[in-house]
Design an enzyme around this catalytic site. Structure first.
Site, mmCIF file in Angstrom:
data_model
loop_
_atom_site.group_PDB
_atom_site.id
_atom_site.type_symbol
_atom_site.label_atom_id
_atom_site.label_comp_id
_atom_site.label_asym_id
_atom_site.label_seq_id
_atom_site.Cartn_x
_atom_site.Cartn_y
_atom_site.Cartn_z
ATOM 1 N N TYR A 94 -38.287 -21.000 49.809
ATOM 2 C CA TYR A 94 -38.527 -19.413 49.508
ATOM 3 C C TYR A 94 -38.504 -19.201 47.942
ATOM 4 C CZ TYR A 94 -33.279 -18.926 49.260
ATOM 5 O OH TYR A 94 -31.838 -18.920 48.829
ATOM 6 N N GLU A 95 -39.115 -17.944 47.601
ATOM 7 C CA GLU A 95 -39.675 -17.636 46.271
ATOM 8 C C GLU A 95 -40.817 -18.428 45.950
ATOM 9 O OE1 GLU A 95 -38.341 -14.753 45.043
ATOM 10 O OE2 GLU A 95 -36.530 -14.635 46.248
#
Lengths: 596, 596
Positions: free
Chosen positions: B439-440
């Site tokens: 994620y990110e």
């Protein structure tokens, strides 16, 4: 999505083409198994894997096994699938015809194992453990025990287990406490607690045959006082059918990271009747026979999951559109290009592909040696096969399971956020594959087996069974212009392996901790060299086939590309392993335990 | 067992000793934060992590979040822990005093983040996302929005989210479809579906403030038509308290591999009232501000889990007895020696340790740059800090999360079979850590950011913020006799990095796929060099302290050993990365998609 289609073309390649010159082929006893026949068997196995087992993989993970009132239930559909599997004769594939088996060559059998593991790793353990147990019984049990148990186990009517681990001892079996008290009738009564027993209890078969390590009252301490016993869940009646319960009970099933459809049991034996298998206090020997067979199979488990993970990632990488290719739009009618166009996605897919093909190539080689060991009429070939198996068993176990997990891990990454969601099916591959690095001896233990036992045995004789063909290959192809980078790469990595072998042998003689400190890197190094050797060989064969105008040019071209990728991107790890080995034990062992 | 005690000594080292000469310190605005004060804050944070959050980590994993009638419930104890956390002022730690924050230096704050992530990664997301959201609001929202939302968000009364991903687009946000229709009063009405929204709905706070990427009706296509909106779950009443529901509903919470106590939501926005944050169609800019902050924090998540995994593995390796030391019995009164005596177990523990200490050292350096960027009165320092942050953000995110997962993976291996059982708590670390690589921005995207944006920016100016101190350090210590192997190793790896930089820049100019094909290996290479640099620096400092007769000699001695281990066993990966980069894209990109 969990996607799997058996890689039959590559399987035929490693079975019939890649190792034709290894000296392990042309076995009279297996002459009936022509490429046509084995191809047909593999096609049928593929159907079972794809149509029967794969559909139960994810549902089995979700549902898991349950324990209620001492009874373990496998997930919905497992019993029906097992019945179909057994009735189709798949349990008996590799067993001796004397006991109802079909005597399939291991070279073919290991490929069917790979398929089953790709489709459903949890399921694979039920017939897999049984096969391991029959091996030990065949090798060490009395004729009476063989007659009573083998036909039912080979057919899959009854299943088998290996009961080694106890709560306080796994790797160090010398500490085990389960007791076996001799009875007047020649049997024993066993009492003790075992943990981590795969398929220890389930609802797939009418009886379960436990092979249990235990200690007799007069046993010497440590591993030299361990004996092996056969302990059925139900004692057979005179007519051979299951009779009275035998004091074996399930205390719990484990909640695990993965492999949830495989029942991992805590078993209690209480005055359970058992019979000695092999000689008193020599249980480790019989158990190691079983374990060595199992270790190769566990390696194949790693490969199996790696292949399914690869195919599932490829499917997604072609399906998912996101971003545009850096070399120009590839899917002008869509809102974006499929992610397979992106180099970093390619890197992951090619890595998985190369690891799988490389493992399959090595696995097929070892499986051919297993056949030659059993069936060759040439004592020299037989001996060489034995040496090669001894050397490669820990490599197959540890390397394939490391790389299979790595492939599953990469599949999750290819899926991005979706890969972290259970629905995608790929995080299950990562969780399932994880156990294979641990059981049947952790991969660290495999590495110690390699440097501590296999490397020094008979003054390095086992190593020669591998070093000789590699050296001959490098020598024969030194001037190859097409594949100069490959041959040079192989030569360099092989040189690093030889140097490392010398260093470890020398330092290890004075200080065994030096050998142990190098073990894991050494195993990886030899594995990479083996992969490099099989890839370079494959590339040469592929080139020849292409020159002949072979029909399936796409397969051979892809093989050459994958080989090149291996040398470009993966073999460089060999240098890192070599440098790590060279650095020795000092910084690894220096800290006092209290300083951690 | 999940074991965690905040590594306060090493934290003090990276905070106060290691980077004293980096030019980012001595900030007037932060002069009140003396080592005594920051030490006291870290000690308090350690208590919260160890006593409040750690005990909820495993129970939270077992129970997970539940969705019932549109309401998400966090696991038992989370609400109480959050209240305690909020009331203790921990939500407001790093925020601007203007909005009720405590203005703690990032150099200290990132260490508290590490502790929270070690103790309970799932919990960390609730305050963590809020902090990210406040950053974007502070930077881009109108004064009115700031006044209405920031005080409640900074205090932790209300929480925040980032709503980017939609079912069909994650990395490629240009495709997003959520609509924002302007209203007469200057607000917008948002309609659309978002997925993977961490803390998207929960029972910890009375309101949730969503930052939502959406498209206005007149928006240009692609990423240049995306705007950012603030959309509260409940519309604030005139008195500022939550009023009417705002059309935000939870469709589902995801069943994930791990991070189960963090509610990952599918959110539906239906005519939800929102307000523009920043300029129309410039949403990506504001979102990237938030995302860059978050990316460093996600890196710290990797380190946090890695540290807890390491400590849990150390605990087990000292507790579990199995086998005997190869250098003679160490625990004569026990049936076996603790497994920490075995070299292969040491290899794993030292690897985890070195990765954690190396990450912590780099993280502290970047955090100091974050403070200098904000508070330095010297424009040259400020500019250099900005360059360094831009360069290192993707490295911190991807390297730390790769290595944090690797550490968790090794912890499972140290536990052997027990590590695969949920009860041990360590397989949770591996499952939890896995998401941080995704994620990110996946770690592959981080690598592309590094080679595609950061490397070429301003003719390589960002790189110089890192290359200069490394070059100067190598030059200054070339003649060091004690640490010759370290300095030479660093010099060699740094040389490989410089060569790789040149190769990628040159090839990538003509063919961007060449740069993309090298990206992941390049990121690892720069990460290893950064780690080598900080370890060599640490070793020199430790030697000086020991020469001075420093009190805690054990700490400094262990630091030198860990540094040596890094150079012996881990830095060699740099050579593999270099060789892989050198090989170029051809074998990676050659196969047609159909050939997969």
């Amino acid at each position: 999505m969990q996607v799997y289609e058996a890689p039959l073309r590559d399987m035929a390649f490693v079975l019939n083409e890649l190792h034709a010159d290894d000296g392990f082929g042309d076995l009279e006893a297996l002459s009936e198994f022509t490429p046509d026949l084995t191809g047909a068997i593999l096609e049928e196995a593929a159907k079972v894997a794809q149509e029967v087992l794969l559909p139960l993989n994810r549902s089995g993970d979700i549902e898991g096994c349950t324990l209620e009132n001492g009874v373990v239930r496998t997930p919905k559909g497992f019993k029906e699938a097992y019945d179909m599997f057994r009735e189709g004769g798949w349990c008996a594939l590799a067993s001796d015809p004397e006991w109802g088996g079909q005597g399939l060559p291991e070279a073919v059998n290991k490929l069917t194992e790979e398929m089953i593991c790709s489709a459903n790793l949890s399921f694979s353990l039920y017939p897999g453990l049984t096969h391991g147990a029959t091996t030990a019984i065949e090798g060490y049990a009395s004729d009476e025990l063989k007659q009573a148990y083998l036909p039912k186990m080979v057919s899959g009517e009854w299943s088998g287990t290996m009961c080694l681990t106890e709560p306080h001892c796994g790797t160090d079996l010398g500490m085990l406490r389960t007791k076996a008290v001799p009875q007047d009738d020649g049997s024993y009564k066993l009492t003790g607690a075992k943990i981590f027993i795969s398929a220890g209890e389930h609802d797939l078969t009418e009886n379960i045959v436990h092979l249990v390590l235990a200690r007799m009252p007069d046993a010497p301490p440590g591993v030299k006082g361990i004996s092996l016993f056969l302990v059925p869940k139900y004692l057979p009646k005179d007519d051979g059918t299951p009779g009275a319960a035998n004091g074996v009970s399930v205390q719990a099933i484990e909640h695990k990271m993965g492999l949830k459809a495989s029942a991992t049991c805590q078993l209690n034996f209480e005055d359970s009747v058992g019979w000695l298998v092999g000689k008193p206090h020599k249980g480790m020997e019989a158990m190691f026979t079983m374990m060595n067979t199992e270790r190769v199979s566990v390696g194949i488990q790693g490969l199996g999951v790696g292949e399914a993970a690869y195919q599932s990632a490829v499917w997604y990488a072609k399906d998912r559109v996101q971003g545009r290719s850096l070399s120009g739009v590839k899917n002008p009618d869509g809102p974006a290009d499929p992610i397979i166009v992106h180099p970093d996605v390619r890197r992951m897919l090619m890595t998985m592909r190369a690891y799988n093909e490389g493992s399959r190539a090595i696995g097929a080689w070892v499986a051919r040696a297993l056949d030659a060991e059993r069936y060759s009429s040439d004592p020299e070939v037989k001996a060489r096969a034995q040496d090669f198996i001894a050397l490669m068993t820990p490599v197959v176990k540890a390397l394939f399971t490391d790389l299979g997990h790595e492939a599953a891990h990469l599949a999750v990454q290819v899926y991005g956020g979706h890969g972290y969601i259970a629905e995608s099916g790929v995080e299950q591959f990562a969780r399932d594959a994880r156990i294979a690095m641990i059981y049947e001896g952790t991969n660290g233990i495999q590495a110690l087996d390699l440097v501590g036992r296999k490397m020094p045995a008979h003054m390095g004789r086992y190593l020669r069974s591998f070093f000789h063909p590699v050296a001959a290959f490098v020598e024969a192809n030194k001037e190859d212009a097409d594949f100069a980078k490959m041959i040079e790469g192989l030569e360099k990595a092989f040189g690093a392996l030889q140097l490392s072998t010398g260093t470890i042998a020398q330092k290890g003689m004075k200080d065994p901790e030096e050998a142990a400190a190098a073990a894991t890197d050494y195993l990886r190094l030899i594995g990479l060299v083996a992969m490099g050797y099989t890839f370079a060989k494959a590339a040469l064969i592929a080139r020849a086939k292409l020159a002949e105008g072979a029909e399936d040019a796409a397969f051979y071209k892809a093989k050459i590309t994958t080989a090149r990728f291996f040398f470009d991107r993966l073999l460089p790890q060999a240098t890192a392993a070599f440098l790590a080995i060279k650095s020795g034990k000092s910084s690894m062992m220096e800290l006092e335990a209290d300083a951690f």
